[in-house]
Motif scaffolding. Structure first.
Motif, PDB file in Angstrom:
ATOM      1  N   ALA A  67     -34.961 -13.224  -4.902  1.00 29.21           N
ATOM      2  CA  ALA A  67     -35.831 -14.392  -4.752  1.00 29.21           C
ATOM      3  C   ALA A  67     -34.942 -15.595  -4.526  1.00 29.21           C
ATOM      4  O   ALA A  67     -33.791 -15.620  -4.975  1.00 29.21           O
ATOM      5  CB  ALA A  67     -36.700 -14.588  -5.993  1.00 29.21           C
ATOM      6  N   TYR A  77     -41.654 -18.539 -11.325  1.00 31.81           N
ATOM      7  CA  TYR A  77     -40.729 -17.500 -11.801  1.00 31.81           C
ATOM      8  C   TYR A  77     -41.196 -16.770 -13.062  1.00 31.81           C
ATOM      9  O   TYR A  77     -40.891 -15.579 -13.216  1.00 31.81           O
ATOM     10  CB  TYR A  77     -39.335 -18.085 -11.993  1.00 31.81           C
ATOM     11  CG  TYR A  77     -38.628 -18.370 -10.684  1.00 31.81           C
ATOM     12  CD1 TYR A  77     -38.518 -17.386  -9.717  1.00 31.81           C
ATOM     13  CD2 TYR A  77     -38.087 -19.621 -10.418  1.00 31.81           C
ATOM     14  CE1 TYR A  77     -37.874 -17.629  -8.506  1.00 31.81           C
ATOM     15  CE2 TYR A  77     -37.445 -19.887  -9.208  1.00 31.81           C
ATOM     16  CZ  TYR A  77     -37.350 -18.888  -8.268  1.00 31.81           C
ATOM     17  OH  TYR A  77     -36.723 -19.140  -7.069  1.00 31.81           O
ATOM     18  N   TYR A  79     -44.080 -15.647 -13.683  1.00 34.15           N
ATOM     19  CA  TYR A  79     -44.910 -14.548 -13.190  1.00 34.15           C
ATOM     20  C   TYR A  79     -44.052 -13.472 -12.529  1.00 34.15           C
ATOM     21  O   TYR A  79     -44.328 -12.276 -12.655  1.00 34.15           O
ATOM     22  CB  TYR A  79     -45.951 -15.075 -12.208  1.00 34.15           C
ATOM     23  CG  TYR A  79     -46.879 -16.090 -12.823  1.00 34.15           C
ATOM     24  CD1 TYR A  79     -47.945 -15.682 -13.633  1.00 34.15           C
ATOM     25  CD2 TYR A  79     -46.683 -17.460 -12.616  1.00 34.15           C
ATOM     26  CE1 TYR A  79     -48.801 -16.613 -14.208  1.00 34.15           C
ATOM     27  CE2 TYR A  79     -47.531 -18.401 -13.195  1.00 34.15           C
ATOM     28  CZ  TYR A  79     -48.580 -17.972 -13.984  1.00 34.15           C
ATOM     29  OH  TYR A  79     -49.406 -18.896 -14.567  1.00 34.15           O
ATOM     30  N   LEU A  80     -43.004 -13.897 -11.844  1.00 30.93           N
ATOM     31  CA  LEU A  80     -42.093 -12.932 -11.224  1.00 30.93           C
ATOM     32  C   LEU A  80     -41.382 -12.103 -12.288  1.00 30.93           C
ATOM     33  O   LEU A  80     -41.248 -10.885 -12.150  1.00 30.93           O
ATOM     34  CB  LEU A  80     -41.073 -13.657 -10.348  1.00 30.93           C
ATOM     35  CG  LEU A  80     -39.945 -12.794  -9.766  1.00 30.93           C
ATOM     36  CD1 LEU A  80     -40.498 -11.636  -8.963  1.00 30.93           C
ATOM     37  CD2 LEU A  80     -39.001 -13.648  -8.923  1.00 30.93           C
ATOM     38  N   ALA A  83     -43.699  -9.610 -13.716  1.00 30.05           N
ATOM     39  CA  ALA A  83     -43.902  -8.540 -12.741  1.00 30.05           C
ATOM     40  C   ALA A  83     -42.691  -7.615 -12.703  1.00 30.05           C
ATOM     41  O   ALA A  83     -42.837  -6.382 -12.649  1.00 30.05           O
ATOM     42  CB  ALA A  83     -44.166  -9.137 -11.360  1.00 30.05           C
ATOM     43  N   VAL A 140     -38.796 -11.380  -2.506  1.00 35.89           N
ATOM     44  CA  VAL A 140     -40.048 -11.733  -3.161  1.00 35.89           C
ATOM     45  C   VAL A 140     -40.165 -13.247  -3.326  1.00 35.89           C
ATOM     46  O   VAL A 140     -39.208 -13.922  -3.712  1.00 35.89           O
ATOM     47  CB  VAL A 140     -40.169 -11.017  -4.529  1.00 35.89           C
ATOM     48  CG1 VAL A 140     -38.972 -11.317  -5.420  1.00 35.89           C
ATOM     49  CG2 VAL A 140     -41.458 -11.415  -5.237  1.00 35.89           C
ATOM     50  N   SER A 142     -42.706 -15.912  -5.270  1.00 38.71           N
ATOM     51  CA  SER A 142     -43.747 -15.941  -6.302  1.00 38.71           C
ATOM     52  C   SER A 142     -44.344 -17.326  -6.473  1.00 38.71           C
ATOM     53  O   SER A 142     -44.940 -17.622  -7.516  1.00 38.71           O
ATOM     54  CB  SER A 142     -43.157 -15.467  -7.640  1.00 38.71           C
ATOM     55  OG  SER A 142     -41.992 -16.221  -7.984  1.00 38.71           O
ATOM     56  N   THR A 165     -46.656 -14.424  -2.582  1.00 34.33           N
ATOM     57  CA  THR A 165     -47.959 -14.895  -3.030  1.00 34.33           C
ATOM     58  C   THR A 165     -48.665 -15.607  -1.878  1.00 34.33           C
ATOM     59  O   THR A 165     -48.031 -16.307  -1.095  1.00 34.33           O
ATOM     60  CB  THR A 165     -47.815 -15.863  -4.211  1.00 34.33           C
ATOM     61  OG1 THR A 165     -46.883 -16.899  -3.867  1.00 34.33           O
ATOM     62  CG2 THR A 165     -47.332 -15.144  -5.456  1.00 34.33           C
ATOM     63  N   PRO A 186     -51.527 -15.769  -6.125  1.00 32.16           N
ATOM     64  CA  PRO A 186     -50.549 -16.453  -6.959  1.00 32.16           C
ATOM     65  C   PRO A 186     -50.910 -16.318  -8.438  1.00 32.16           C
ATOM     66  O   PRO A 186     -52.070 -16.098  -8.784  1.00 32.16           O
ATOM     67  CB  PRO A 186     -50.631 -17.913  -6.497  1.00 32.16           C
ATOM     68  CG  PRO A 186     -51.965 -18.043  -5.851  1.00 32.16           C
ATOM     69  CD  PRO A 186     -52.294 -16.700  -5.280  1.00 32.16           C
ATOM     70  N   SER A 189     -49.261 -11.474 -12.118  1.00 27.78           N
ATOM     71  CA  SER A 189     -48.090 -10.610 -12.298  1.00 27.78           C
ATOM     72  C   SER A 189     -48.384  -9.159 -11.992  1.00 27.78           C
ATOM     73  O   SER A 189     -47.536  -8.441 -11.447  1.00 27.78           O
ATOM     74  CB  SER A 189     -47.552 -10.739 -13.732  1.00 27.78           C
ATOM     75  OG  SER A 189     -47.135 -12.050 -14.001  1.00 27.78           O
ATOM     76  N   LEU A 192     -48.472  -8.645  -8.273  1.00 30.07           N
ATOM     77  CA  LEU A 192     -47.116  -8.783  -7.737  1.00 30.07           C
ATOM     78  C   LEU A 192     -46.295  -7.532  -8.024  1.00 30.07           C
ATOM     79  O   LEU A 192     -45.606  -7.015  -7.136  1.00 30.07           O
ATOM     80  CB  LEU A 192     -46.452 -10.021  -8.333  1.00 30.07           C
ATOM     81  CG  LEU A 192     -45.083 -10.418  -7.774  1.00 30.07           C
ATOM     82  CD1 LEU A 192     -45.142 -10.642  -6.274  1.00 30.07           C
ATOM     83  CD2 LEU A 192     -44.576 -11.685  -8.474  1.00 30.07           C
ATOM     84  N   SER A 193     -46.367  -7.030  -9.243  1.00 25.78           N
ATOM     85  CA  SER A 193     -45.601  -5.823  -9.583  1.00 25.78           C
ATOM     86  C   SER A 193     -46.092  -4.619  -8.785  1.00 25.78           C
ATOM     87  O   SER A 193     -45.290  -3.800  -8.325  1.00 25.78           O
ATOM     88  CB  SER A 193     -45.685  -5.540 -11.085  1.00 25.78           C
ATOM     89  OG  SER A 193     -47.017  -5.269 -11.483  1.00 25.78           O
TER      90      SER A 193
END
Length: 252
Positions: A67, A77, A79-80, A83, A140, A142, A165, A186, A189, A192-193
């Motif tokens: 990222a 981040y 949330y990243l 994930a 990625v 996020s 996102t 957005p 998580s 995203l994962s």
């Protein structure tokens, strides 16, 4: 902004979303705005991505996620990291984050809380982010919001599949979901994962996103964006020659 934008012959917005926002805020008139995306790719990018990474060992036995962006609330981040924790629960992987910002200590604390100290590296600001993008198995983004999202195009140009996102504004205008990248909501998580794991599991999907992403990145090459600006300048100059000159009120 109201004073200066009102005097402009044309306003350039870097995405359709930004253009719509300018209209909603009554900072521009319909017909006054032209959308020209950011110039993200030139020949230097293709040279820079081939540079060796000497200060970090690129993992070959496990996937690498990268990222890139300032360590701020905007980039999402937390949330990243949540994930990525779910990705790590399923398989070995590493996450490298390029960038600096005022949330570094908060992000470091969250990395420790999630038990990811051995798997997540904050690499700080890098003059050449392209070599890191090129080394990644997945890039990625996020973010919770953007103006455009240059790094998406840059990663595509480096031949790396992208998961991003679908935040306002930009990613959804760059990526066609399932064709040249994957889009997720957005601040989600789980979504995203799931998208990250999907790319890591499915080699054919990864190859498809890589090839289509490289093709999409060509739309943002310096030569194409430069031609769009040239066309706009010619149009504005032509219109000004055809219209009578009106003195500009500079009293404000």
């Amino acid at each position: 902004m109201r004073r200066s934008y009102g005097k402009a012959d044309r306003i350039v917005a870097i995405s359709k979303g930004v253009a719509s926002q300018l209209l909603e805020m009554k900072l521009a008139r319909p017909g006054q705005i032209s959308v020209i995306y950011n110039l993200c790719v030139n020949n230097e990018v293709h040279t820079a991505q081939k540079a060796p990474i000497s200060d970090y060992q690129v993992p070959f036995e496990r996937p690498l996620l990268v990222a890139c962006g300032r360590l701020t609330e905007q980039k999402g981040y937390p949330y990243l990291l949540d994930a990525f924790r779910r990705v790590r629960d399923e398989r070995q992987a590493e996450l490298w984050i390029l960038g600096e910002g005022d949330q570094r200590s908060t992000i470091e604390s969250r990395i420790e809380e999630l038990g990811l100290v051995e798997n997540v590296s904050l690499l700080g600001f890098r003059n050449n982010p392209f070599k890191f993008m090129a080394a990644a198995d997945v890039f990625v983004l996020s973010s919770l919001w953007e103006g455009f999202g240059n790094v998406i195009v840059e990663a595509m140009a480096c031949g790396t599949p992208v998961v991003a996102t679908d935040c306002p504004h930009g990613p959804g205008e760059i990526i066609t979901h399932e064709k040249n990248g994957l889009l997720v909501p957005p601040a989600d998580s789980d979504a995203l994962s799931n998208a990250l794991l999907r790319v890591l599991r499915d080699q054919s999907l990864k190859e498809q996103l890589t090839e289509n992403g490289k093709e999409r990145a060509r739309d943002f090459h310096a030569s194409k964006i430069g031609q769009q600006y040239l066309g706009l300048f010619r149009e504005v100059v032509s219109q000004s020659k055809e219209s009578p000159q009106t003195p500009v009120d500079r009293s404000n």
